[in-house]
Write a protein that holds these residues in place. Sequence first.
Motif, PDB file in Angstrom:
ATOM      1  N   ASP A  25      22.368   7.163   8.406  1.00  0.00           N
ATOM      2  CA  ASP A  25      21.731   6.284   9.390  1.00  0.00           C
ATOM      3  C   ASP A  25      20.554   6.977  10.075  1.00  0.00           C
ATOM      4  O   ASP A  25      19.504   6.366  10.302  1.00  0.00           O
ATOM      5  N   VAL A  26      20.731   8.263  10.385  1.00  0.00           N
ATOM      6  CA  VAL A  26      19.662   9.018  11.050  1.00  0.00           C
ATOM      7  C   VAL A  26      18.438   9.101  10.139  1.00  0.00           C
ATOM      8  O   VAL A  26      17.296   8.913  10.587  1.00  0.00           O
ATOM      9  N   HIS A  27      18.657   9.369   8.866  1.00  0.00           N
ATOM     10  CA  HIS A  27      17.529   9.505   7.940  1.00  0.00           C
ATOM     11  C   HIS A  27      16.872   8.159   7.635  1.00  0.00           C
ATOM     12  O   HIS A  27      15.652   8.092   7.465  1.00  0.00           O
ATOM     13  N   VAL A  28      17.656   7.099   7.601  1.00  0.00           N
ATOM     14  CA  VAL A  28      17.060   5.773   7.430  1.00  0.00           C
ATOM     15  C   VAL A  28      16.184   5.447   8.624  1.00  0.00           C
ATOM     16  O   VAL A  28      15.083   4.897   8.489  1.00  0.00           O
ATOM     17  N   SER A  29      16.666   5.808   9.800  1.00  0.00           N
ATOM     18  CA  SER A  29      15.881   5.595  11.015  1.00  0.00           C
ATOM     19  C   SER A  29      14.559   6.354  10.953  1.00  0.00           C
ATOM     20  O   SER A  29      13.504   5.837  11.361  1.00  0.00           O
ATOM     21  N   LYS A  30      14.596   7.565  10.394  1.00  0.00           N
ATOM     22  CA  LYS A  30      13.373   8.360  10.254  1.00  0.00           C
ATOM     23  C   LYS A  30      12.405   7.708   9.266  1.00  0.00           C
ATOM     24  O   LYS A  30      11.181   7.707   9.483  1.00  0.00           O
TER      25      LYS A  30
ATOM     26  N   LYS B 128       0.807  -1.231   0.000  1.00  0.00           N
ATOM     27  CA  LYS B 128       0.000   0.000   0.000  1.00  0.00           C
ATOM     28  C   LYS B 128       0.840   1.281   0.000  1.00  0.00           C
ATOM     29  O   LYS B 128       0.366   2.342   0.382  1.00  0.00           O
ATOM     30  N   LEU B 129       2.095   1.162  -0.426  1.00  0.00           N
ATOM     31  CA  LEU B 129       2.958   2.335  -0.510  1.00  0.00           C
ATOM     32  C   LEU B 129       2.914   2.921  -1.916  1.00  0.00           C
ATOM     33  O   LEU B 129       3.039   2.204  -2.901  1.00  0.00           O
ATOM     34  N   GLU B 130       2.734   4.233  -2.016  1.00  0.00           N
ATOM     35  CA  GLU B 130       2.729   4.921  -3.299  1.00  0.00           C
ATOM     36  C   GLU B 130       3.602   6.156  -3.209  1.00  0.00           C
ATOM     37  O   GLU B 130       3.578   6.866  -2.207  1.00  0.00           O
ATOM     38  N   ILE B 131       4.365   6.411  -4.265  1.00  0.00           N
ATOM     39  CA  ILE B 131       5.183   7.616  -4.304  1.00  0.00           C
ATOM     40  C   ILE B 131       4.858   8.363  -5.592  1.00  0.00           C
ATOM     41  O   ILE B 131       4.866   7.791  -6.676  1.00  0.00           O
ATOM     42  N   ASP B 132       4.522   9.628  -5.452  1.00  0.00           N
ATOM     43  CA  ASP B 132       4.137  10.467  -6.589  1.00  0.00           C
ATOM     44  C   ASP B 132       5.211  11.529  -6.766  1.00  0.00           C
ATOM     45  O   ASP B 132       5.286  12.493  -6.000  1.00  0.00           O
ATOM     46  N   ASP B 133       6.056  11.345  -7.784  1.00  0.00           N
ATOM     47  CA  ASP B 133       7.188  12.237  -7.956  1.00  0.00           C
ATOM     48  C   ASP B 133       6.770  13.630  -8.419  1.00  0.00           C
ATOM     49  O   ASP B 133       7.478  14.609  -8.173  1.00  0.00           O
ATOM     50  N   LEU B 134       5.653  13.724  -9.115  1.00  0.00           N
ATOM     51  CA  LEU B 134       5.184  15.035  -9.567  1.00  0.00           C
ATOM     52  C   LEU B 134       4.737  15.887  -8.382  1.00  0.00           C
ATOM     53  O   LEU B 134       5.000  17.094  -8.322  1.00  0.00           O
ATOM     54  N   LYS B 135       4.051  15.256  -7.453  1.00  0.00           N
ATOM     55  CA  LYS B 135       3.581  15.974  -6.263  1.00  0.00           C
ATOM     56  C   LYS B 135       4.590  15.955  -5.126  1.00  0.00           C
ATOM     57  O   LYS B 135       4.392  16.623  -4.113  1.00  0.00           O
ATOM     58  N   HIS B 136       5.655  15.171  -5.300  1.00  0.00           N
ATOM     59  CA  HIS B 136       6.648  15.013  -4.227  1.00  0.00           C
ATOM     60  C   HIS B 136       5.942  14.521  -2.971  1.00  0.00           C
ATOM     61  O   HIS B 136       6.115  15.064  -1.871  1.00  0.00           O
TER      62      HIS B 136
ATOM     63  N   GLU C 152      14.396  13.175   3.248  1.00  0.00           N
ATOM     64  CA  GLU C 152      13.768  11.876   3.509  1.00  0.00           C
ATOM     65  C   GLU C 152      13.105  11.348   2.242  1.00  0.00           C
ATOM     66  O   GLU C 152      13.235  10.165   1.904  1.00  0.00           O
ATOM     67  N   TYR C 153      12.399  12.241   1.565  1.00  0.00           N
ATOM     68  CA  TYR C 153      11.729  11.846   0.315  1.00  0.00           C
ATOM     69  C   TYR C 153      12.753  11.400  -0.725  1.00  0.00           C
ATOM     70  O   TYR C 153      12.596  10.358  -1.370  1.00  0.00           O
ATOM     71  N   ASN C 154      13.816  12.195  -0.905  1.00  0.00           N
ATOM     72  CA  ASN C 154      14.819  11.865  -1.910  1.00  0.00           C
ATOM     73  C   ASN C 154      15.548  10.563  -1.581  1.00  0.00           C
ATOM     74  O   ASN C 154      15.917   9.800  -2.473  1.00  0.00           O
ATOM     75  N   LEU C 155      15.761  10.325  -0.298  1.00  0.00           N
ATOM     76  CA  LEU C 155      16.404   9.074   0.110  1.00  0.00           C
ATOM     77  C   LEU C 155      15.506   7.885  -0.195  1.00  0.00           C
ATOM     78  O   LEU C 155      15.957   6.868  -0.749  1.00  0.00           O
ATOM     79  N   LEU C 156      14.216   7.993   0.143  1.00  0.00           N
ATOM     80  CA  LEU C 156      13.275   6.918  -0.160  1.00  0.00           C
ATOM     81  C   LEU C 156      13.214   6.669  -1.666  1.00  0.00           C
ATOM     82  O   LEU C 156      13.252   5.524  -2.124  1.00  0.00           O
TER      83      LEU C 156
END
Length: 230
Positions: A200-205, A140-148, A163-167
């Motif tokens: 590591d901190v951002h992965v944790s987030k 149920k995960l969706e990522i919309d690059d146009l809307k960020h 966080e978004y860019n890392l994901l």
Amino acid sequence: MINKQIIIIEDDNDIANLIAHYLRKEGFRPVIAHDGEEGLLQLQSTSPIAIILDIMLPGTNGYEVMKQLKRKDTTSGIPIILLTAKSDEIDRVLGLELGADDYITKPFSPGEMIARIKAIIRRTDREEHTEKAKKFVNDKLEIDDLKHEVKYNDQIIIFTSKEYNLLKYFLEHKDIALSRDVLLQEVWGYNYFGITRTVDVHVSKLRKKLPHLSKHIKNIKDIGYRFSDE
């Protein structure tokens, strides 16, 4: 092995060999076909990262070759750079309308041709990576690059830009071992001089905001991380 093959469909031996020479210098693996039929035959057993296609070929001309390539699912997505002595606008327009990615007229600068080929390959890679990211909708995960924007179970999850860019980078590079240094360079910027602990901190987030991702983001000891659908 990374695919570096480029097919050159060109009936002039001198031009074909010149292009092949410069491609080899850049680490590519050129394969030469001297007419349209030979080129189409080569493409039945291989999937190159790009095709350099002369329009004025004996027998089946370049336009017809391109039409056949665009009709087949296995070859329709391969970038095509048209090569011709013609410089009339109508020829350029026709080539682009048929699906060519670029158009180079003879005589040409080998350096410029290599630069254009690299640019097309980079663009194609980005498009493929983006498409792979968009297809990641399991759990149920969706990522919309146009809307960020990131959604889980139809609920918007608030992410910072990093966080978004890392994901997104994880999603675009599935099943690849990514070192912390690579992630710092690619996500935070080429000249970013941060400490690897930042990753590591951002992965944790990410794991905190999307707990189900814990099973997808794998720790690799002494290296970094690998994102997997498994």
